[in-house]
Scaffold this active site. Structure first.
Site, short mmCIF file in Angstrom:
data_model
loop_
_atom_site.label_atom_id
_atom_site.label_comp_id
_atom_site.label_asym_id
_atom_site.label_seq_id
_atom_site.Cartn_x
_atom_site.Cartn_y
_atom_site.Cartn_z
N ARG A 38 0.68 -1.03 0.05
CA ARG A 38 0.25 -0.25 0.01
C ARG A 38 0.72 1.18 -0.03
NH1 ARG A 38 -5.73 -1.16 1.53
NH2 ARG A 38 -5.79 -3.25 0.10
N ARG A 42 -3.81 6.30 0.82
CA ARG A 42 -4.52 7.56 1.47
C ARG A 42 -3.48 8.17 2.37
NH1 ARG A 42 -9.48 4.09 3.10
NH2 ARG A 42 -7.62 2.60 2.98
N ARG A 51 -7.04 11.10 -6.35
CA ARG A 51 -8.26 10.30 -6.00
C ARG A 51 -9.66 11.26 -6.15
NH1 ARG A 51 -11.59 8.69 -1.68
NH2 ARG A 51 -12.03 6.33 -1.61
N ASP A 88 -6.16 -3.45 -7.70
CA ASP A 88 -6.74 -4.02 -6.70
C ASP A 88 -7.06 -5.73 -6.70
OD1 ASP A 88 -8.12 -3.13 -3.74
OD2 ASP A 88 -9.16 -4.88 -4.60
N TYR A 165 -14.12 -12.84 -0.59
CA TYR A 165 -15.05 -11.59 -1.07
C TYR A 165 -16.17 -11.91 -1.93
CZ TYR A 165 -11.35 -8.93 1.17
OH TYR A 165 -10.49 -8.08 2.06
#
Ligand code: CP3
Length: 375
Positions: A38, A42, A51, A88, A165
């Site tokens: 990552r 953010r 973003r 992703d 998921y």
């Protein structure tokens, strides 16, 4: 295997900074290379700015221009030793038609989770050249922008982590839906995992053909399984993926990394998969892991991402502790064991950006000192 589009440029050459690839292949390096899970995310103000221009995380990930921009942000700010494709793991089930979306504060969700026999029967591995073109275009564009500076890491989720998921329909605390399927209808889960293994292998091979220099498989959730179930529902399908991976492109080795969070108990079995490196979370000692995997593969990891909140002195102490624990990568017999410095899981969005400068500098300088002392 499906046809992959040829590279649009001359034969692949090794990037100028190839320490990551050398460490993964257990060849000598002047220092320990570092990149961070990552690393584009953010915690970086420039990521948040891009973003908001894109409108959402998915718009960012689905645009090759934006994906290229954010992939390069961390390597422009810090002297990291690799770039990782901005994308992703859930792009694959999205390409299977499950309808990926992100709802604020809730993480990823699928409009059409896979629950029933009929849902499972409809599943098929997507052709990455047709349904994941935006990822492959991003790889080609990032590679052009990198211009041979650094290696680019491609990635995918493990068959089991993707299945979590797909069956749960999003993130979960207890994995109740997917484990219910595992115990009540193992045949259905095996069928999903079979499709996923094919999809992940095709997807990683397409990324390799498009220009990534190494690939990583994230088994984020295999560690929630019982012993025995891990081997049957995660490990067996990781093996299928690794067995089908392209090992070279234009004569250059393309190393593979398997990261199994919570997989410390199963290190020997993971080391036997045949990947070039194993990613470790922070619960495992690097020295013990090195002794357990022997010469089978290199290691990647494994600082607790929260150590980055401890301030400069604590970060440097943690770096020294981890590098001392691994020990000099050159063995007494002259051979080399590979270590790539990384975190034990992804960076927190709250990480102070200055902490990464301290970390990268500490890893580079202390690992150089250790080599000088050992020689
Ligand atoms: O490491 C990198 O910098 C490359 C990009 C990358 C992302 N996701 C971008 C991302 C990688 C390698 C992933 C892998 C991924 N995605 C995993 C495996 C690794 C791990 O973290 O265990 C998993 C389980 C996912 C699924 C996923 N994507 C979740 C659960 C979430 C929500 C949690 C979160 O951190 O917000 C995402 C979203 C996501 N993927 C973000 C990023 C930068 C945050 C999105 C945002 O900007 O809002």
């Amino acid at each position: 295997m499906r046809q992959c589009t040829p590279l649009p440029y001359a034969a692949a050459v090794r990037p100028r900074n190839d320490t990551l690839l050398r460490a993964l292949l257990r060849q000598p390096t002047p220092y320990t290379p570092i990149w961070l899970m990552r690393q584009a995310g953010r915690y970086l103000p420039e990521y948040n700015a891009t973003r908001s221009r894109a409108g959402s995380f998915l718009a960012l990930a689905k645009s090759p221009d934006f994906a290229t921009e954010v992939t390069l942000q961390p390597i422009e700010r810090y002297p990291l030793d690799a770039a990782i494709l901005f994308s992703d793991i859930l792009t694959v089930p999205d390409a299977m038609g499950l309808g990926l979306f992100f709802s604020d504060g809730e993480g990823p969700r699928f409009e059409r989770p896979v629950r029933s026999e009929a849902d499972v029967a409809k599943l098929a591995a997507p052709d990455p050249e047709l349904s994941l073109t935006y990822v492959l275009d991003a790889v080609r564009q990032i590679r052009r922008a990198l211009d041979g500076r650094l290696p680019l890491i491609g990635f995918a989720g493990s068959p089991f982590t993707l299945a979590c998921y797909m069956v749960e329909g999003g993130s979960t605390d207890d994995f109740r839906t997917v484990k219910t399927m595992l115990y009540a209808r193992p045949d259905l889960l095996h069928r999903i995992l079979q499709v996923n293994a094919e999809a992940v292998a095709d997807y990683l091979n397409a990324q390799i053909a498009a220009g990534v220099d190494a690939v990583m498989i994230f088994d984020t959730w295999g560690g929630v399984l019982a012993d025995g179930a891990f081997q049957r529902f995660s490990l067996a399908y990781l093996r299928q993926v690794i067995d089908r991976l392209l090992r070279t492109r234009d004569g250059e080795r393309i190393p593979s990394i398997v990261f199994a969070k919570g997989g410390g108990l199963w290190l020997e079995e993971l080391a036997d998969l045949g990947s070039d490196a194993l990613g470790l979370d922070w619960t495992v000692s690097l020295a013990k892991a090195r002794a357990r995997v022997g010469r089978r593969c290199a290691l990647q990891g494994n600082m607790d991402p929260m150590a980055l909140f401890g301030g400069e002195v604590a970060i440097c102490a943690e770096v020294r502790r981890l590098l001392d624990d691994f020990g000099p990568p050159q063995r007494p017999d002259g051979g080399w064991d590979g270590h790539v410095f990384n975190l034990g899981h992804g960076l927190s969005p709250f990480t102070p950006p200055e902490a990464i400068s301290v970390l990268v500098h500490a890893v580079h300088s202390y690992s150089r000192q250790l080599r000088a002392l050992a020689s």
